[in-house]
Design an enzyme around this catalytic site. Structure first.
Site, short mmCIF file in Angstrom:
data_model
loop_
_atom_site.label_atom_id
_atom_site.label_comp_id
_atom_site.label_asym_id
_atom_site.label_seq_id
_atom_site.Cartn_x
_atom_site.Cartn_y
_atom_site.Cartn_z
CG ASP A 172 -0.31 0.14 2.55
OD1 ASP A 172 0.63 -0.76 2.66
OD2 ASP A 172 -0.88 0.88 3.37
CD GLU B 91 4.31 0.63 7.20
OE1 GLU B 91 5.10 1.03 8.15
OE2 GLU B 91 3.96 1.57 6.41
ZN ZN Z 1 6.93 1.97 4.34
#
Ligand code: ZN
Length: 359
Positions: free
Chosen positions: A76, A142
Site C-alpha cells: 500500500d 502499513e
Molecule cells: Zn513503508
C-alpha cells in the site's frame, strides 16, 4: 545468482497498481502470479474489523523447514496528492536518467520488487529445494491504521505454527548511500495531554481564584527540564518536546478555569510506555500537592521502544549488506515507526531498504 529476474520491471508492474491504502489494486494478485511458478505457496489473508476498511494481505512461503527467513513489506502507498505536482504521473513508473518515478517506488515497492527477484533467483539456484524456508509477509495496511495487516497476519501465522525465526523489514533505511544503515531498533513514542482545572476569577481578585496556569506551567517546567536518561549503547537520550500550552482565554482580566498542555516523549529502551505514564502521573501529583487544582491526563501511546541485540542474525545481515554494496552498514535506531514494532514481539527483526531521501 544466475536465475534472478530483473527487479526493475517487477517494480514498474507494482507501481502501476494504484494501491492507495486500503486498496491492493492488483498488486497482491500480481505477486501471487509472479511467485507461484517459482515454488512459493500463497495464502491470502483478508481481515476486517468494525469501523475499519477491509484489507487484503498476502503470505508467500517456499519450503517448510528451519531456519525460516521472512521478508516483511507492504504494497500500500500513501495518496499521491495533486497530479500536476508530479514530474511524471504517480502510477506510470516512468524511468528517466536512471531514476524510476512513482508513488511508493521507495516506500516500499522497491524493496518488495528486489526481494521478489532475489527470492525467485535463490529458489531457482537451489532447484526449489531450500535448506530452510523463505517467506514474504506482504500487507496492504502499513500506511493506514495498521489494524487489518501485519498484526493479524502474525497472529494467524502463530496459529498456523509458521512464525518466522528471523525477519527483515524492507523499509527505506539509508540516508546517504545504499548500504549505509541497518536499523536494529526504534525509539518509542508517547503523547501526553494534561488538563489542569482551577477556579475561574477576576484578575483584580486573584485570591478568590485558583489559577490553573501556575501548576501547569510548573509541571511543564519540571518535565521538560528533567533528564530522563543519558542514552545507552544503541540509543541517544530520551527527548521530551512540549507541543502546546493553551487556556482558550480571550480576556485580559479573567483568570481561566482550566489550562491544557501537550507533550510528546521519544524514548529509548531505558523506559517503557508504562514507566513514563507512571512518571508523569507522579509529577502531576507532586505539583498538585504544592499548587492545588485538579488534573486529568490523556494519553495516546505510539510504539514501544525496542532493539534486536547485535548477534548472529544482525551480523549475518550486516555482512550481506556489505557484500552486496561494499559498505559496512551503521547499526542504527533512529527514525519513525514501522511494522517492525509488531514483528519484534514474535522474532528478531532488522530493517534494511533503499535510500530514503525521496520518501
Ligand atoms: Zn513503508
Amino acid at each position: 545468482m544466475t536465475n534472478t529476474p530483473d527487479p526493475t520491471s517487477i517494480l514498474q508492474d507494482l507501481i502501476r497498481c494504484p494501491s492507495v491504502t486500503p486498496l491492493e489494486a492488483g498488486a497482491l494478485d500480481y505477486m501471487e502470479a509472479l511467485m507461484g511458478p517459482a515454488g512459493f505457496t500463497a495464502t491470502r489473508m483478508p481481515f476486517s474489523e468494525d469501523g475499519t476498511a477491509d484489507v487484503d494481505n498476502l503470505f508467500l512461503r517456499i519450503g517448510t523447514g528451519s531456519p525460516h527467513f521472512c521478508f516483511a513489506g507492504h504494497v500500500d502507498v500513501v495518496p499521491p496528492g495533486a497530479d500536476e505536482l508530479w514530474s511524471y504521473p504517480p502510477f506510470s513508473a516512468e524511468i528517466h536518467d536512471g531514476t524510476i518515478y512513482g508513488r511508493g517506488a521507495c516506500d516500499m515497492k522497491g524493496s518488495v520488487a528486489a526481494f521478489c527477484a532475489a527470492a525467485i533467483g535463490f529458489a531457482a539456484d537451489h532447484g526449489g529445494r531450500l535448506p530452510g524456508s523463505v517467506s514474504m509477509l506482504i500487507t496492504g495496511d502499513e500506511e493506514g491504521i495498521a489494524i487489518n495487516g501485519t498484526v493479524k497476519m502474525l497472529a494467524e501465522l502463530k496459529r498456523r505454527n509458521e512464525v518466522p525465526d528471523v525477519c527483515l523489514v524492507g523499509e527505506p533505511t539509508c540516508p546517504g548511500a545504499l548500504g549505509d544503515t541497518l536499523k536494529i531498533g526504534r525509539r518509542g513514542s508517547i503523547h501526553f495531554e494534561v488538563t489542569w482545572t482551577g477556579v475561574q476569577g477576576h484578575s483584580a481578585y486573584p485570591h478568590k481564584a485558583l489559577n490553573p496556569i501556575t501548576p501547569l506551567a510548573r509541571l511543564i517546567d519540571r518535565v521538560s527540564s528533567h533528564e530522563l536518561d543519558r542514552g545507552n549503547a544503541h540509543f541517544g537520550p530520551t527527548t521530551l518536546a512540549v507541543t502546546n500550552f493553551d487556556t482558550g482565554n480571550p480576556a485580559n482580566n479573567v483568570i481561566p478555569a482550566s489550562a491544557n498542555a501537550r507533550f510528546n516523549i521519544r524514548y529509548n529502551t531505558e523506559h517503557t510506555g508504562q514507566s513514563l505514564k507512571d512518571w508523569v502521573a507522579r509529577e502531576c501529583e507532586t505539583v498538585k500537592q504544592a499548587f492545588g487544582g485538579t488534573f486529568v491526563i490523556a494519553i495516546v501511546e505510539g510504539a514501544d521502544a525496542f532493539m534486536t541485540e547485535p548477534g548472529s542474525f544482525v551480523d549475518c545481515m550486516a555482512k550481506a549488506v556489505a557484500a552486496e554494496t561494499g559498505i559496512e552498514p551503521k547499526l542504527d535506531t533512529g527514525g519513525g515507526t514501522s511494522d517492525a514494532r509488531f514483528i519484534k514481539n514474535y522474532c528478531p527483526v532488522v530493517e534494511f531498504g533503499p535510500n530514503n531521501a525521496t520518501i
